[in-house]
Design an enzyme around this catalytic site. Structure first.
Site, short mmCIF file in Angstrom:
data_model
loop_
_atom_site.label_atom_id
_atom_site.label_comp_id
_atom_site.label_asym_id
_atom_site.label_seq_id
_atom_site.Cartn_x
_atom_site.Cartn_y
_atom_site.Cartn_z
N CYS A 80 5.90 -10.00 5.70
CA CYS A 80 6.11 -9.05 6.72
C CYS A 80 5.59 -9.29 7.92
O CYS A 80 5.71 -10.18 8.93
CB CYS A 80 6.27 -7.67 6.26
SG CYS A 80 7.12 -6.38 7.49
N HIS A 168 9.72 -7.50 1.82
CA HIS A 168 8.84 -6.85 1.14
C HIS A 168 9.06 -7.43 -0.55
O HIS A 168 9.68 -6.72 -1.28
CB HIS A 168 8.31 -5.32 1.04
CG HIS A 168 7.48 -5.09 2.32
ND1 HIS A 168 6.40 -5.22 2.55
CD2 HIS A 168 8.35 -4.93 3.62
CE1 HIS A 168 6.15 -4.86 3.77
NE2 HIS A 168 7.28 -4.79 4.53
N GLU A 170 7.16 -7.23 -3.05
CA GLU A 170 6.28 -6.33 -3.96
C GLU A 170 7.09 -4.97 -4.41
O GLU A 170 6.59 -4.37 -5.26
CB GLU A 170 5.05 -5.81 -3.30
CG GLU A 170 5.14 -5.08 -2.01
CD GLU A 170 5.14 -5.94 -0.74
OE1 GLU A 170 4.86 -5.37 0.41
OE2 GLU A 170 5.76 -6.99 -0.55
#
Length: 511
Positions: A80, A168, A170
């Site tokens: 990001c 993202h 994650e």
């Protein structure tokens, strides 16, 4: 044992800790450091990940890391903001998006020959959260993935082991995020994946033995997963030198104080129960602001522990079951720039008059990791699978001021909700559930009489770590049964509602 390490540079994203969690899920050790206070880049680091950020690379005082010892020398992954920085600082262009790109998106193009994107295909769902977009990239950069709205969703720098993702990986909304991280860390970086729960236990116990020696430690037990796992780790390290204190703050679930005391004594822990209900109710009298509630409860916990610690000769340490989400939502765990959402009663320093040092064996772990650690130590599944319960207890589930009568009402409501979740086989399908006593009253009719009584909101979410969460689609017949039982059995309640908001933008608790 010296583990291969990933350095995660924190630019202030609330998701930074999730990157660490995902890396550790791959059995790879990671550490988070603020971008402006990096450790020495020596041979102990095998890869670097740049986090997201609430800032824009176009800001005058945008966070700018010193990558002179990293970029082109170690495998590097920008996420990001990290991706935008690697484009902006090295010849690309980052511009404001026409619309804020936030939420779910689908990849429309994937470079199938890329090692980073192997086994990731077009239409894979990813999670976007940014206000800027990468308009152009330098000539020696190569686009690896796109969405319909974001052309540069992933890229690599030719001639370097440098990669970047605009989305993202994650968060669990990015369905192939773990695959991408595995591709980077294992296939590109060559990590051996040697960091596991059993290893954590062994190394933590040895570290605690070295740190604590023969010192006495007092630990405040809560009945939850975190403090239980912390207690067992400490007990393994120092045995009877661990003095566990379980405080009845008057804000626990129904019958929890007695049940938990029996449970802990059965585990062989040295535990003492302390009835401090009146002290907490007095501290919370006429307090309605949620932050003031948290601080009042935190201060009173410290007072109680100080009183109890003074009864233990030569105690030197206060142990806490603090975990990563507690820390990141209060202040960056590393002293970095992460933004504060709320304070936690068990986060922060002690007052000068309390002469105890703090030990927090779990403060690098997420809830799911704590459970895995506990499972490796053979802790009872009934404890490990308990839903998270807020440190301030029912005080932050009572909107407005807290009274003993309101606590009694909410305890009855909560007991009905949780017991029916278990009866219907739904408890283990929910990450956290609870009830909120609202600060408004509503009109109702019972028999031929008009009532003007309290409303409660039920909350049930699914999550893996508490950083993001979706509301659970509980069956209508179940909700009808819960509502009916609560209204009929709990005096003072005439309305039940169900919360269908997710985190973000809401939080799990209401206060």
């Amino acid at each position: 044992m010296q583990h291969e390490k990933v350095l995660i540079l924190d630019f202030g994203s609330q998701y930074t800790q999730l990157i660490a969690r995902k890396v550790r899920e791959l059995n790879i050790y990671s550490e988070i450091h603020p971008y402006n206070n990096m450790p020495v880049i020596d041979g102990s680091w095998k890869a670097v990940i740049l986090s997201g950020s609430p800032h824009s690379v176009r800001e005058e005082n945008a966070p700018i890391p010193n990558l002179s010892q990293i970029k082109g020398k170690l495998p590097l992954l920008g996420v990001c903001y990290g991706a935008q920085h690697l484009a902006h600082e090295f010849g690309g262009e980052v511009l404001p998006s026409n619309t804020r790109e936030y939420g779910r998106a689908n990849l429309s193009f994937v470079d199938e020959n890329s090692i980073l994107m192997q086994n990731v295909f077009s239409n894979s769902q990813v999670w976007m959260s940014h206000g800027d977009t990468i308009a152009t990239i330098p000539e020696h950069y190569k686009v690896l993935a796109s969405t319909n709205d974001v052309e540069v969703a992933a890229y690599e720098i030719k001639g370097e082991q440098t990669y970047a993702l605009q989305f993202h990986p994650e968060v669990y909304h990015s369905k192939d995020g773990t695959i991408i991280l595995n591709n980077f860390l294992v296939d590109i970086c060559g990590f051996s994946q040697d960091w596991m729960p059993a290893t954590f236990v062994e190394e933590t116990v040895e570290g605690l033995k070295e740190k604590l020696g023969n010192d006495k430690v007092v630990l405040g037990l809560s009945g939850g997963v975190d403090s239980t796992v912390a207690a067992v780790l400490l007990h393994k390290a120092i045995g009877e030198n661990l003095y566990c204190i379980f405080v009845d703050n008057g804000l626990l679930r129904k019958d929890e104080f007695d049940n938990v005391l029996v449970q802990y004594k059965g585990m062989g822990l040295n535990v003492k129960g302390v009835d401090a209900k009146d002290r907490f109710y007095e501290a919370l009298a006429d307090v309605s602001d949620p932050e003031k509630k948290r601080k009042a409860i935190g201060a009173k916990f410290i007072d109680v522990f100080d009183d109890e610690a003074n009864q233990i000769k030569d105690v030197k340490w206060l142990a806490q079951g603090t975990i990563y989400p507690d820390v990141i939502e209060s202040v960056s765990v590393t002293g970095g720039p992460s933004q504060t959402i709320k304070s936690h009663h068990n986060v922060g320093g002690l007052p000068d008059y309390m002469k105890l040092k703090i030990v927090e064996p779990l403060n690098a772990l997420f809830k799911d990791e704590v459970r895995r650690i506990g499972r490796s130590m053979h802790i009872d599944e009934n404890i490990l699978e308990r839903h998270p319960f807020p440190g301030p207890g029912l005080a932050i589930r009572i909107l407005g001021d807290v009274t003993e009568e309101k606590v009694r009402i909410l305890q009855e409501v909560d007991a009905i909700f949780i017991s029916l979740l278990k009866l219907y086989g739904l408890y283990d399908k929910v990450w956290q559930a609870g009830a909120m006593l609202l600060s408004v009253q509503s009109v109702g009719v019972m028999g031929d009489e008009r009532t003007y009584e309290n409303a409660v909101a039920l909350r049930a979410v699914e999550s893996t770590d508490g950083m993001t969460a979706d509301w659970v689609h509980l069956p209508y017949d179940f909700l009808a049964k819960v509502s009916n039982d609560i209204i009929n059995k709990v005096k003072g309640i005439n309305r039940v509602v169900y919360d269908i908001s997710s985190k973000p933008p809401a939080t799990i608790e209401w206060e």
